[in-house]
Design a protein around this motif. Structure first.
Motif, PDB file in Angstrom:
ATOM      1  N   GLY A  52       0.824  -1.212   0.000  1.00  0.00           N
ATOM      2  CA  GLY A  52       0.000   0.000   0.000  1.00  0.00           C
ATOM      3  C   GLY A  52       0.851   1.252   0.000  1.00  0.00           C
ATOM      4  O   GLY A  52       0.562   2.226  -0.723  1.00  0.00           O
ATOM      5  N   LEU A  53       1.903   1.249   0.792  1.00  0.00           N
ATOM      6  CA  LEU A  53       2.820   2.384   0.850  1.00  0.00           C
ATOM      7  C   LEU A  53       3.498   2.606  -0.493  1.00  0.00           C
ATOM      8  O   LEU A  53       3.627   3.750  -0.961  1.00  0.00           O
ATOM      9  N   PHE A  54       3.921   1.536  -1.116  1.00  0.00           N
ATOM     10  CA  PHE A  54       4.612   1.620  -2.397  1.00  0.00           C
ATOM     11  C   PHE A  54       3.712   2.202  -3.487  1.00  0.00           C
ATOM     12  O   PHE A  54       4.144   3.054  -4.279  1.00  0.00           O
ATOM     13  N   VAL A  55       2.477   1.762  -3.520  1.00  0.00           N
ATOM     14  CA  VAL A  55       1.535   2.290  -4.516  1.00  0.00           C
ATOM     15  C   VAL A  55       1.308   3.782  -4.286  1.00  0.00           C
ATOM     16  O   VAL A  55       1.259   4.571  -5.246  1.00  0.00           O
ATOM     17  N   LEU A  56       1.180   4.190  -3.030  1.00  0.00           N
ATOM     18  CA  LEU A  56       1.010   5.619  -2.734  1.00  0.00           C
ATOM     19  C   LEU A  56       2.216   6.421  -3.214  1.00  0.00           C
ATOM     20  O   LEU A  56       2.062   7.511  -3.771  1.00  0.00           O
ATOM     21  N   LEU A 143       5.248  -0.911 -12.592  1.00  0.00           N
ATOM     22  CA  LEU A 143       4.660  -1.049 -11.260  1.00  0.00           C
ATOM     23  C   LEU A 143       4.100  -2.450 -11.068  1.00  0.00           C
ATOM     24  O   LEU A 143       4.298  -3.075 -10.014  1.00  0.00           O
ATOM     25  N   ALA A 144       3.422  -2.957 -12.088  1.00  0.00           N
ATOM     26  CA  ALA A 144       2.839  -4.299 -12.011  1.00  0.00           C
ATOM     27  C   ALA A 144       3.908  -5.381 -11.916  1.00  0.00           C
ATOM     28  O   ALA A 144       3.650  -6.471 -11.390  1.00  0.00           O
ATOM     29  N   LEU A 145       5.111  -5.096 -12.407  1.00  0.00           N
ATOM     30  CA  LEU A 145       6.206  -6.067 -12.329  1.00  0.00           C
ATOM     31  C   LEU A 145       6.968  -5.954 -11.008  1.00  0.00           C
ATOM     32  O   LEU A 145       7.267  -6.962 -10.359  1.00  0.00           O
ATOM     33  N   VAL A 146       7.254  -4.716 -10.606  1.00  0.00           N
ATOM     34  CA  VAL A 146       8.070  -4.491  -9.406  1.00  0.00           C
ATOM     35  C   VAL A 146       7.317  -4.877  -8.133  1.00  0.00           C
ATOM     36  O   VAL A 146       7.897  -5.473  -7.220  1.00  0.00           O
TER      37      VAL A 146
END
Length: 210
Positions: A52-56, A143-146
Motif C-alpha cells: 500500500g505504501l509503495f503504490v502511494l 509497477l505491475a512487475l516491481v
C-alpha cells in the motif's frame, strides 16, 4: 524493463529485505515467543502494508511527505514512538506461557500500520519509484512487475526470520534465556528507532555553521 534493470532490482530487494530491521526483528521475536503460526499474521502484514505504501509513493504521495517537513517528522515520530512501545512490551516478556503471550500479540492491522510510520520503508519505496518507475512511459507495467517482486522478498525475508525465531523456542524456554533474548530484540528495536532519528537530524547537523 531491461535485464540489467531487473537484476539491479533483485540485488536491491535482497540487500534491503534480508538485512536486520524493525520488521525482521519483530518477526523473529514474535515467533520466538508465540511460535511460527503465531507470527504469520505479522509476517503477512509486512508486505501487505508495504505494498500500500509503495503504490502511494508511485502515485506521488511519497514526494509530498518528503516535501513537507512537518508531515515527514510526524511520520517519523509516530513510528519511533510505536517502535519504542513495542520494545517496552517485548522487554518484559519472560515466559512462553499463554499469560505472557499477550505482550507479543501484534495484530495484522498493527503490522500493516507499522509500515506507514516506518521512515525506512518510505525511503525504500521512494528509491524504487525514482529508479524504476517514475517518469517512464510504461510506468504502470513496471509497477505491475516491481510490486509482486518486492512483495515476495518482503514475505520471504520475514518468514525466514520468523522461522529462525520459532526454531529457537525450545532452547529459549530454559531458565532466563527468553527474557534476555527479548531484551536483546528490544534493544535492537530501540537502536533502530535511534538510528532513524539520527538519520533525520544528520542533514541539519551538516548544514549548521561550524
Amino acid at each position: 524493463m531491461t535485464a540489467a534493470e531487473f537484476s539491479a532490482l533483485l540485488l536491491l530487494a535482497t540487500a534491503t529485505s534480508f538485512t536486520p530491521g524493525p520488521n525482521t526483528t519483530l518477526s523473529t521475536a514474535i515467533a520466538a515467543n508465540r511460535g511460527l503460526r503465531g507470527a504469520m499474521r505479522f509476517v503477512c502484514a509486512v508486505p501487505t502494508g508495504w505494498a500500500g505504501l509503495f503504490v502511494l509513493c508511485a502515485l506521488g504521495v511519497g514526494g509530498l511527505v518528503l516535501a513537507l517537513p512537518a508531515l515527514r517528522w510526524g511520520v517519523l515520530l509516530v513510528g519511533v514512538g510505536y517502535m519504542l512501545w513495542l520494545a517496552w512490551r517485548l522487554a518484559g516478556s519472560r515466559s512462553l506461557g499463554q499469560a505472557d503471550a499477550r505482550r507479543m500479540q501484534v495484530s495484522f492491522m498493527e503490522g500493516v500500520a507499522l509500515q506507514f510510520v516506518n521512515i525506512k520503508a518510505w525511503m525504500l519505496a521512494l528509491a524504487i519509484v525514482a529508479g524504476w518507475i517514475a517518469g517512464r512511459p510504461d510506468w504502470l507495467a513496471r509497477l505491475a512487475l516491481v510490486l509482486p517482486v518486492m512483495l515476495a522478498f518482503g514475505f520471504a525475508s520475514n518468514f525466514t526470520y520468523a522461522l529462525i525465531g520459532s526454531l529457537l523456542r525450545g532452547w529459549l524456554a530454559q531458565g532466563e534465556r527468553l527474557l534476555w533474548f527479548n531484551r536483546v530484540m528490544a534493544a535492537a528495536l530501540t537502536l533502530t528507532a535511534a538510528w532513524m532519528v539520527w538519520s533525520a537530524l544528520a542533514p541539519f547537523s551538516a548544514a549548521a555553521p561550524s
